[in-house]
Design an enzyme around this catalytic site. Structure first.
Site: not given
Ligand code: PGA
Length: 254
Positions: A166, A236, A96
């Protein structure tokens, strides 16, 4: 199931009470909802995994937000994939951008984490994507990350990995200009697919889910995840509100 919706709870739920409230609300919102085509996954901070396991809700699969690459031993402060497995996790987020930024994680670390997770039967959710400064080189950055992070992952294992595009600049934004267009997401998806086909062949690559993350909400999910042909979403902010999270799940499940 061919779709997946994953909640990334980040560093939220500050107490046992808050977690219990969250899970209670989640259970309530799940009543009457069916996700025939979609796996619903929640990835929680380590300290909540025991409580999460006791929750025993069959509609939700458990996941964690980080992992170390050794199974046990003298690695102060780390959490092993074996621990995650024993605490009921089936998934773990790796790579991430917030870990790359704040914990200075490199692709080589991510590669080790992926191998360790797979060795223990845990499915890694690999995040790739460019930051604002890399936007012009976006697709090359994705390719570089995939090459490095999957460098030792064999064809027999790749179908157990979820790949999440992402773009870092699109995370938790309120600015509609900070959401990639459907075409941009589609292009990223195609680049990922092309990489997988090149490395693992068509047949195996077809089994790998490619999802999108970054400011996914009820308002943006259609453009970002459905019209772009993604297999799901990593969520998120909106995962903190079970009602909104599950509404997104329903849209993806359709
Ligand atoms: P967001 O976060 O949905 O708040 O943009 C996504 C993520 O960081 O995984």
């Amino acid at each position: 199931m061919n779709k997946i919706v994953i909640g990334n709870l980040k560093m939220n739920l500050q107490s046992i009470e808050e977690r219990e409230r969250y899970l209670k609300e989640f259970s309530k919102e799940l009543i009457g909802k069916k996700f025939q085509n979609t796996e619903i996954v929640l990835c929680l901070p380590f300290v909540h995994l025991e409580g999460f396991k006791k929750w025993k809700n069959k509609k939700v699969i458990r996941g964690a937000l980080n992992v170390f690459w050794e199974d046990k031993g003298s690695f102060t402060g780390e959490i092993s994939p074996l621990m995650l497995k024993n605490f009921g996790c089936q998934y773990v987020v790796v790579g991430h951008s917030e870990r790359r930024k704040y914990a200075r994680e490199e692709d080589s670390d991510v590669n080790l984490k992926i191998i360790a997770a797979l060795r223990n039967g845990i499915k890694p959710i690999l995040c790739v994507g460019e930051n604002a400064g890399q936007k012009a080189r976006g697709l090359n950055i994705i390719l570089e990350q995939l090459k490095n992070c999957l460098s030792e992952v064999s064809g027999g294992k790749i179908e157990n990995i979820i790949i999440c595009y992402e773009p870092v600049w699109a995370i938790s934004s309120n600015n509609p200009d900070h959401l990639p267009t459907t075409n941009e997401i589609m292009s990223a998806g195609l680049i990922i697919k092309k990489f997988l086909v090149g490395k693992y062949g068509v047949k195996i690559s077809e089994k790998v889910k490619i999802i999108y993350g970054g400011s996914v909400s009820v308002a943006t999910v259609k453009q970002a995840c459905v019209e772009s042909g993604m297999d799901g979403a990593l969520i998120g902010r909106e995962s903190l509100t079970p009602r909104e999270f599950l509404k997104i799940g329903e849209i993806i499940n359709q």
